[in-house]
Design a protein around this motif. Sequence first.
Motif, PDB file in Angstrom:
ATOM      1  N   LEU A   1       0.812  -1.223   0.000  1.00 55.35           N
ATOM      2  CA  LEU A   1       0.000   0.000   0.000  1.00 55.35           C
ATOM      3  C   LEU A   1       0.845   1.272   0.000  1.00 55.35           C
ATOM      4  CD1 LEU A   1      -2.904  -1.009   2.401  1.00 55.35           C
ATOM      5  CD2 LEU A   1      -3.091  -0.462  -0.038  1.00 55.35           C
ATOM      6  N   SER A   2       2.099   1.159   0.421  1.00 56.58           N
ATOM      7  CA  SER A   2       2.964   2.344   0.462  1.00 56.58           C
ATOM      8  C   SER A   2       3.552   2.691  -0.902  1.00 56.58           C
ATOM      9  CB  SER A   2       4.103   2.130   1.466  1.00 56.58           C
ATOM     10  OG  SER A   2       5.049   1.201   0.960  1.00 56.58           O
ATOM     11  N   VAL A   3       3.373   1.818  -1.876  1.00 57.06           N
ATOM     12  CA  VAL A   3       3.944   2.029  -3.214  1.00 57.06           C
ATOM     13  C   VAL A   3       3.068   3.001  -3.996  1.00 57.06           C
ATOM     14  CG1 VAL A   3       4.538   0.910  -5.393  1.00 57.06           C
ATOM     15  CG2 VAL A   3       5.027  -0.244  -3.222  1.00 57.06           C
ATOM     16  N   ASP A   4       3.707   3.995  -4.578  1.00 55.18           N
ATOM     17  CA  ASP A   4       3.008   4.989  -5.383  1.00 55.18           C
ATOM     18  C   ASP A   4       2.338   4.318  -6.583  1.00 55.18           C
ATOM     19  OD1 ASP A   4       2.256   7.651  -6.023  1.00 55.18           O
ATOM     20  OD2 ASP A   4       3.808   7.683  -7.571  1.00 55.18           O
ATOM     21  N   GLY A   5       1.073   4.611  -6.800  1.00 54.37           N
ATOM     22  CA  GLY A   5       0.342   4.068  -7.934  1.00 54.37           C
ATOM     23  C   GLY A   5      -0.633   2.968  -7.563  1.00 54.37           C
ATOM     24  N   VAL A   6      -0.554   2.459  -6.322  1.00 57.56           N
ATOM     25  CA  VAL A   6      -1.488   1.423  -5.887  1.00 57.56           C
ATOM     26  C   VAL A   6      -2.826   2.082  -5.579  1.00 57.56           C
ATOM     27  CG1 VAL A   6      -1.996  -0.297  -4.116  1.00 57.56           C
ATOM     28  CG2 VAL A   6       0.336  -0.067  -4.981  1.00 57.56           C
ATOM     29  N   LYS A   7      -3.858   1.691  -6.320  1.00 55.40           N
ATOM     30  CA  LYS A   7      -5.194   2.271  -6.117  1.00 55.40           C
ATOM     31  C   LYS A   7      -5.988   1.485  -5.085  1.00 55.40           C
ATOM     32  CE  LYS A   7      -5.406   4.145 -10.764  1.00 55.40           C
ATOM     33  NZ  LYS A   7      -6.008   4.039 -12.094  1.00 55.40           N
ATOM     34  N   SER A   8      -5.829   0.167  -5.089  1.00 58.73           N
ATOM     35  CA  SER A   8      -6.489  -0.685  -4.097  1.00 58.73           C
ATOM     36  C   SER A   8      -5.682  -1.965  -3.973  1.00 58.73           C
ATOM     37  CB  SER A   8      -7.932  -0.990  -4.509  1.00 58.73           C
ATOM     38  OG  SER A   8      -7.952  -1.740  -5.700  1.00 58.73           O
ATOM     39  N   LEU A   9      -5.978  -2.722  -2.921  1.00 53.67           N
ATOM     40  CA  LEU A   9      -5.196  -3.920  -2.647  1.00 53.67           C
ATOM     41  C   LEU A   9      -6.115  -5.057  -2.216  1.00 53.67           C
ATOM     42  CD1 LEU A   9      -2.062  -4.867  -1.978  1.00 53.67           C
ATOM     43  CD2 LEU A   9      -3.003  -4.845   0.299  1.00 53.67           C
ATOM     44  N   SER A  10      -5.858  -6.225  -2.763  1.00 54.23           N
ATOM     45  CA  SER A  10      -6.534  -7.445  -2.335  1.00 54.23           C
ATOM     46  C   SER A  10      -5.455  -8.360  -1.770  1.00 54.23           C
ATOM     47  CB  SER A  10      -7.230  -8.092  -3.533  1.00 54.23           C
ATOM     48  OG  SER A  10      -7.863  -9.281  -3.128  1.00 54.23           O
ATOM     49  N   ASN A  11      -5.494  -8.562  -0.459  1.00 48.56           N
ATOM     50  CA  ASN A  11      -4.476  -9.366   0.214  1.00 48.56           C
ATOM     51  C   ASN A  11      -5.001 -10.788   0.384  1.00 48.56           C
ATOM     52  OD1 ASN A  11      -2.545 -10.497   1.837  1.00 48.56           O
ATOM     53  ND2 ASN A  11      -2.437  -8.802   3.260  1.00 48.56           N
ATOM     54  N   ASP A  12      -4.621 -11.660  -0.545  1.00 45.08           N
ATOM     55  CA  ASP A  12      -5.067 -13.045  -0.519  1.00 45.08           C
ATOM     56  C   ASP A  12      -3.970 -13.985  -0.019  1.00 45.08           C
ATOM     57  OD1 ASP A  12      -7.617 -12.390  -1.537  1.00 45.08           O
ATOM     58  OD2 ASP A  12      -6.817 -12.337  -3.573  1.00 45.08           O
ATOM     59  N   LEU A  13      -3.043 -13.450   0.767  1.00 44.71           N
ATOM     60  CA  LEU A  13      -1.974 -14.278   1.321  1.00 44.71           C
ATOM     61  C   LEU A  13      -2.551 -15.254   2.339  1.00 44.71           C
ATOM     62  CD1 LEU A  13       0.784 -11.573   1.770  1.00 44.71           C
ATOM     63  CD2 LEU A  13       0.683 -13.369   0.042  1.00 44.71           C
ATOM     64  N   VAL A  14      -2.009 -16.455   2.347  1.00 39.03           N
ATOM     65  CA  VAL A  14      -2.449 -17.497   3.270  1.00 39.03           C
ATOM     66  C   VAL A  14      -1.358 -17.694   4.317  1.00 39.03           C
ATOM     67  CG1 VAL A  14      -3.037 -19.951   3.474  1.00 39.03           C
ATOM     68  CG2 VAL A  14      -3.797 -18.636   1.483  1.00 39.03           C
ATOM     69  N   VAL A  15      -1.759 -17.653   5.580  1.00 41.62           N
ATOM     70  CA  VAL A  15      -0.813 -17.879   6.668  1.00 41.62           C
ATOM     71  C   VAL A  15      -0.609 -19.387   6.799  1.00 41.62           C
ATOM     72  CG1 VAL A  15      -0.355 -17.565   9.124  1.00 41.62           C
ATOM     73  CG2 VAL A  15      -1.520 -15.765   7.822  1.00 41.62           C
ATOM     74  N   GLU A  16       0.650 -19.820   6.657  1.00 39.32           N
ATOM     75  CA  GLU A  16       0.974 -21.250   6.675  1.00 39.32           C
ATOM     76  C   GLU A  16       0.657 -21.887   8.018  1.00 39.32           C
ATOM     77  OE1 GLU A  16       5.085 -21.190   5.674  1.00 39.32           O
ATOM     78  OE2 GLU A  16       4.699 -21.083   3.524  1.00 39.32           O
ATOM     79  N   ARG A  17       0.956 -21.180   9.075  1.00 42.89           N
ATOM     80  CA  ARG A  17       0.704 -21.740  10.400  1.00 42.89           C
ATOM     81  C   ARG A  17       0.435 -20.604  11.369  1.00 42.89           C
ATOM     82  NH1 ARG A  17       6.133 -22.244   9.187  1.00 42.89           N
ATOM     83  NH2 ARG A  17       7.528 -21.046  10.498  1.00 42.89           N
TER      84      ARG A  17
END
Length: 88
Positions: free
Chosen positions: A67-83
């Motif tokens: 989100l801190s990167v210039d140009g990001v309009k929106s973010l979908s965080n689909d990361l899966v926590v392994e444990r």
Amino acid sequence: MKLQGEMRSRLLPNPDNQLIARVKRALRTSGYVPLAQVRVMVDRGQVFLAGDVPTNFMKQVAQTRALSVDGVKSLSNDLVVEREFSQF
């Protein structure tokens, strides 16, 4: 020297590809090695993060860095926590 029939095409920079590179750099330079393995996709400024991370904390770090990167309009965080580590 041009070969017969050879065409030289000029590729214009793709803003989504440039944004992918900037987000990947932000994740790579976070200091957390697993974040360098996160898959980053972009569609017209909307960033999608995918893959596995070892902790919920790293999922949050990835989101914050992206989100801190210039140009990001929106973010979908689909990361899966392994444990998950439970506290007793």
